[in-house]
Write an enzyme that holds these catalytic residues in place. Structure first.
Site: not given
Ligand code: GLP
Length: 241
Positions: A67, A135, A142
């Site tokens: 993404d 979430n 989402e």
């Molecule tokens: C973002 C990314 C996800 C990721 C999530 C969790 O929203 N788009 O791909 O898994 O954050 O992030 P973190 O690994 O910093 O907890």
């Protein structure tokens, strides 16, 4: 789903690296689906250290990312393209030409989604790496995202904006929209590896494994994947039986 629980982040990153390493050793031109966020950084450090020591080579590996934020150019410090260079690509022997991510500043976002879907079809992933949102989101899918979704533009939830604000100077700076691989695109990978770290992921991990398989918790779709492994540290696995 195979579940591996590790005592800490170090062990989680080592175990994740062992799986990724195996994929690339078996297939030197493997296609890796890569992720951003804080969770995979330990794994990326293992890849970098090993590559520097003359271990696994990524010279012929292809990489596609999950993404990207809408409105951030590839050079922007907070863009996921930049994140990937700083945390991985600039420190291993991968050819940048073989690394792909959505273009967050494409003039026509719909066209950009179609371009990315065509690319994903041309580059079937041998391994898809994932983190998990508090979430239960995966990539930027989402809650409520249909299971048959492909690359699309999303409005980020307030929860995600707040969670990701730690990477920005101010919460207002967090982009409100992103381009993301869809859930179908994620499920198309031959093998999926999802990592979860910390107590703020415990509810999402519990819901993913023990709750209903439903778009209200996007990561639950992974239970339908024939080859998915979750590596969770003790804190994120605390609510599992
Ligand atoms: C973002 C990314 C996800 C990721 C999530 C969790 O929203 N788009 O791909 O898994 O954050 O992030 P973190 O690994 O910093 O907890």
């Amino acid at each position: 789903m195979n579940v591996i629980i590790t005592k800490d982040y170090e062990e989680l990153s080592e175990k994740a690296f062992a799986i990724l390493r195996d994929v690339v050793l078996k297939k030197p031109d493997a296609v890796l689906g890569l992720a951003t966020g804080s969770t995979p950084i330990g794994l990326y450090q293992k890849m970098v250290e090993d590559n520097r020591r003359g271990g696994v080579s990524y010279r012929t590996v292809r990489a596609v990312n999950l993404d990207e934020y809408v409105g951030l150019s590839p050079e922007n410090e907070q863009s996921y393209r930049r994140f990937m260079r700083e945390n991985l690509f600039d420190h291993i022997d991968i050819d940048l030409k073989n690394t792909h991510i959505e273009n967050g500043v494409a003039p026509d976002l719909k066209e950009e989604c179609a371009r990315y879907d065509a690319l994903l079809r041309a580059l079937p992933r041998d391994l898809q790496l994932l983190g998990i949102g508090a979430n239960g989101h995966i990539a930027f899918n989402e809650p409520g995202t249909p299971f048959d979704s492909e690359t699309h533009v999303v409005d980020l939830t307030q929860n995600t904006i707040e969670m990701n604000a730690r990477f920005f100077e101010r919460e207002e700076d967090v982009p409100r929209r992103a381009l993301t691989m869809g859930l179908k695109s994620i499920m198309d990978a031959k093998k999926v590896l999802i990592l979860a770290v910390g107590e703020n992921k415990a509810d999402a991990v519990k819901g993913m494994l023990d709750g209903e398989i439903s778009p209200s918790l996007p990561a639950s779709v992974l239970r339908l994947h024939p080859d998915c492994t979750l590596i969770a540290d003790e804190k994120s696995a605390a609510l599992l039986k």
